[in-house]
Design an enzyme around this catalytic site. Structure first.
Site, PDB file in Angstrom:
ATOM      1  N   CYS A 194       0.683  -1.269   0.133  1.00  0.00           N
ATOM      2  CA  CYS A 194       0.011  -0.116   0.118  1.00  0.00           C
ATOM      3  C   CYS A 194       1.100   1.316   0.101  1.00  0.00           C
ATOM      4  O   CYS A 194       0.523   2.238  -0.670  1.00  0.00           O
ATOM      5  CB  CYS A 194      -0.806   0.094   1.281  1.00  0.00           C
ATOM      6  SG  CYS A 194      -0.171  -0.432   2.778  1.00  0.00           S
ATOM      7  N   HIS A 244      -2.882   6.396   4.900  1.00  0.00           N
ATOM      8  CA  HIS A 244      -1.309   6.703   5.097  1.00  0.00           C
ATOM      9  C   HIS A 244      -0.846   8.022   4.606  1.00  0.00           C
ATOM     10  O   HIS A 244      -1.423   8.351   3.497  1.00  0.00           O
ATOM     11  CB  HIS A 244      -0.418   5.603   4.282  1.00  0.00           C
ATOM     12  CG  HIS A 244      -0.658   4.228   4.978  1.00  0.00           C
ATOM     13  ND1 HIS A 244      -1.219   3.942   6.152  1.00  0.00           N
ATOM     14  CD2 HIS A 244      -0.010   2.998   4.425  1.00  0.00           C
ATOM     15  CE1 HIS A 244      -0.988   2.662   6.295  1.00  0.00           C
ATOM     16  NE2 HIS A 244      -0.588   1.966   5.502  1.00  0.00           N
TER      17      HIS A 244
HETATM   18  N1  LIG Z   1      -4.920  -3.272   5.385  1.00  0.00           N
HETATM   19  C1  LIG Z   1      -4.321  -2.663   4.303  1.00  0.00           C
HETATM   20  O1  LIG Z   1      -4.305  -1.520   4.292  1.00  0.00           O
HETATM   21  C2  LIG Z   1      -3.788  -3.844   3.196  1.00  0.00           C
HETATM   22  C3  LIG Z   1      -3.209  -3.131   2.258  1.00  0.00           C
HETATM   23  C4  LIG Z   1      -2.517  -3.594   1.321  1.00  0.00           C
HETATM   24  C5  LIG Z   1      -2.480  -5.215   1.333  1.00  0.00           C
HETATM   25  N2  LIG Z   1      -3.330  -5.817   2.640  1.00  0.00           N
HETATM   26  C6  LIG Z   1      -3.166  -7.148   2.843  1.00  0.00           C
HETATM   27  O2  LIG Z   1      -4.474  -7.662   2.719  1.00  0.00           O
HETATM   28  C7  LIG Z   1      -4.595  -8.782   3.392  1.00  0.00           C
HETATM   29  C8  LIG Z   1      -5.659  -8.545   4.778  1.00  0.00           C
HETATM   30  O3  LIG Z   1      -5.445  -7.327   5.335  1.00  0.00           O
HETATM   31  P1  LIG Z   1      -6.526  -6.726   6.177  1.00  0.00           P
HETATM   32  O4  LIG Z   1      -5.778  -5.425   6.388  1.00  0.00           O
HETATM   33  O5  LIG Z   1      -8.079  -6.773   5.479  1.00  0.00           O
HETATM   34  O6  LIG Z   1      -6.581  -7.938   7.258  1.00  0.00           O
HETATM   35  P2  LIG Z   1      -7.801  -8.139   8.482  1.00  0.00           P
HETATM   36  O7  LIG Z   1      -8.774  -6.973   8.724  1.00  0.00           O
HETATM   37  O8  LIG Z   1      -6.948  -8.620   9.614  1.00  0.00           O
HETATM   38  O9  LIG Z   1      -8.332  -9.423   7.593  1.00  0.00           O
HETATM   39  C9  LIG Z   1      -7.842 -10.765   7.303  1.00  0.00           C
HETATM   40  C10 LIG Z   1      -8.904 -11.408   6.704  1.00  0.00           C
HETATM   41  O10 LIG Z   1      -8.213 -12.630   6.267  1.00  0.00           O
HETATM   42  C11 LIG Z   1      -9.034 -13.833   6.692  1.00  0.00           C
HETATM   43  N3  LIG Z   1      -8.377 -14.952   7.143  1.00  0.00           N
HETATM   44  C12 LIG Z   1      -7.225 -14.792   8.274  1.00  0.00           C
HETATM   45  N4  LIG Z   1      -6.792 -16.322   8.409  1.00  0.00           N
HETATM   46  C13 LIG Z   1      -7.434 -17.024   7.123  1.00  0.00           C
HETATM   47  C14 LIG Z   1      -7.483 -18.347   6.866  1.00  0.00           C
HETATM   48  N5  LIG Z   1      -6.884 -19.265   7.625  1.00  0.00           N
HETATM   49  N6  LIG Z   1      -8.314 -18.994   5.747  1.00  0.00           N
HETATM   50  C15 LIG Z   1      -9.019 -18.032   5.330  1.00  0.00           C
HETATM   51  N7  LIG Z   1      -9.064 -16.595   5.422  1.00  0.00           N
HETATM   52  C16 LIG Z   1      -8.486 -16.049   6.549  1.00  0.00           C
HETATM   53  C17 LIG Z   1      -9.640 -13.182   7.955  1.00  0.00           C
HETATM   54  O11 LIG Z   1     -10.832 -13.912   8.054  1.00  0.00           O
HETATM   55  P3  LIG Z   1     -11.530 -13.956   9.528  1.00  0.00           P
HETATM   56  O12 LIG Z   1     -12.324 -13.057   9.742  1.00  0.00           O
HETATM   57  O13 LIG Z   1     -12.407 -15.334   9.205  1.00  0.00           O
HETATM   58  O14 LIG Z   1     -10.435 -14.388  10.380  1.00  0.00           O
HETATM   59  C18 LIG Z   1     -10.127 -11.730   7.168  1.00  0.00           C
HETATM   60  O15 LIG Z   1     -11.272 -12.007   6.157  1.00  0.00           O
HETATM   61  C19 LIG Z   1      -3.105  -9.194   4.097  1.00  0.00           C
HETATM   62  O16 LIG Z   1      -2.464  -9.862   3.105  1.00  0.00           O
HETATM   63  C20 LIG Z   1      -2.449  -7.680   3.934  1.00  0.00           C
HETATM   64  O17 LIG Z   1      -1.020  -7.778   3.812  1.00  0.00           O
HETATM   65  C21 LIG Z   1      -3.831  -4.866   3.271  1.00  0.00           C
END
Ligand SMILES: NC(=O)c1ccc[n+]([C@@H]2O[C@H](COP(=O)([O-])OP(=O)(O)OC[C@H]3O[C@@H](n4cnc5c(N)ncnc54)[C@H](OP(=O)(O)O)[C@@H]3O)[C@@H](O)[C@H]2O)c1
Length: 351
Positions: free
Chosen positions: A130, A250
């Protein structure tokens, strides 16, 4: 909807996942069926999409039969495990995690910067980090004014970059800290922490491991990914990533060093005013510049504080802010899918 694509979101319950659903509706993404996938913990939970109630299923290797587009945002290990199965099942995978970003065979795409990295054979596309996306949307247009040699970046990264739990942690710790300041005892719940340091009214070096060069993972991603996206393997990039107690979006302080003398402020403004995905917010009289609170919820990267770096004739500085859940993640991914649809590139197999 009878026409449209079968779409899966892996990580639908997360901070990025929620944005996908909103964006699909807002942008009228052509969806026939939407499959919402997450961990076993979320099975049976419900989410709303286009007025319908959809039920979360567990993401497994068998989840992708008949899926045209699979958007992954559930962490790198989940992507490593499941994305190959999705590709195998015939889906185009657009992955928000870091799992495949530096794989030379996988395009790492910011549609405003390097759409040409997609090829007719693309089945797996990586969405960059990001911080890198927000940086490059603002920096790339300036290449029209001269070769860029070096970037010096300091970041001010919000809670939402760490996902839903980190946002909750900031809210909770802020409530507790305010209560403590007012002499009200805390709730003493001993709640489990996600971040390694106190977050409310504090800031700290980004909470990712430090490598042998003294850079943390986040900084290293910005360096490596910027070089790949701009196709400048030698680009000099120095980044310091810091987590600040901002709920969403950010911000980044950026100094850009050109190979020759830096362009004028007027030239920079002219180029950025026309650049896709960029919004100038640069009102010196009103002292109004990019802020995370104004960047939140919108797709553009805000750019301001544009000025010559008086310490170096080849350099200029600016301050930028962008919503990393949108342009830094979900929006960039949806734009990649739209690009694929508009050019018809990897879609021929769906006919
Ligand atoms: N936040 C950002 O700004 C951002 C930016 C770019 C990329 N990302 C990437 O996007 C991804 C998610 O980020 P987020 O910020 O949305 O995180 P988050 O709010 O913590 O959400 C994580 C998601 O992953 C799912 N998950 C976790 N463990 C899993 C498993 N074993 N099997 C299937 N699903 C699973 C969770 O499901 P449950 O609800 O069932 O736990 C939830 O839907 C990460 O790879 C992160 O690096 C995030």
């Amino acid at each position: 909807v009878s026409n449209g694509f079968n779409v899966a979101v892996v990580g639908a319950t997360g901070a990025v996942g929620n944005e996908f659903l909103r964006l699909f509706e807002e942008r009228n993404f052509p969806i026939r069926n939407l499959k919402l996938l997450a961990s076993a913990r979320s099975v049976g939970k419900q989410m709303q999409f286009r007025g319908e109630t959809l039920t979360i299923e567990e993401a497994t290797k068998e989840s992708f039969d008949g899926i045209d587009f699979a958007f992954f945002s559930a962490g790198a290990s989940r992507s490593r495990e499941l994305a190959p199965a999705a590709v195998e099942a015939g889906a185009v995978v657009i992955d928000n995690s870091s799992a495949f970003r530096m794989d030379p065979a996988v395009p790492l795409v910011v549609p405003e910067v390097n759409p040409f990295a997609l090829t007719p054979n693309t089945r797996l596309v990586a969405v960059p980090n990001c911080t890198a996306i927000i940086l490059l949307v603002a920096v790339n247009p300036l290449q029209a004014l001269g070769k860029i040699d070096r970037l010096i970046v300091s970041t001010y990264q919000s809670a939402s970059g760490g996902g839903a739990k980190v946002m909750d942690e900031l809210i909770y710790e802020t409530e507790q800290a305010v209560s403590a300041l007012r002499g009200v005892p805390g709730d003493g719940s001993g709640r489990e922490k996600v971040l390694p340091h106190p977050y409310a009214f504090n800031l700290f070096s980004h909470n990712t491991p430090i490598n042998e060069h003294g850079y943390n993972d986040e900084e290293w991603k910005v360096i490596q990914e910027s070089r790949k996206i701009l196709d400048q393997p030698e680009l000099r990039v120095n980044v310091t990533c810091v987590r600040v107690p901002v709920i969403r979006a950010h911000s980044e302080s950026v100094t850009i060093e050109f190979a020759g003398e830096a362009p004028s402020e007027a030239q920079i403004r002219e180029v950025l005013a026309k650049a896709p995905g960029v919004q100038l917010v640069d009102d010196r009289e009103a002292n109004a510049f990019p802020m995370p609170i104004t960047a939140s919820g919108q797709g553009d990267v805000l750019v301001g504080r544009i000025r010559k770096d008086l310490s170096h004739p080849n350099a200029i500085s600016m301050f930028i802010a962008g919503d990393q859940l949108l342009k830094g993640a979900a929006l960039n991914a949806v734009q990649i899918a739209e690009l694929i649809l508009n050019t018809g590139q990897p879609i021929d197999s769906f006919a």
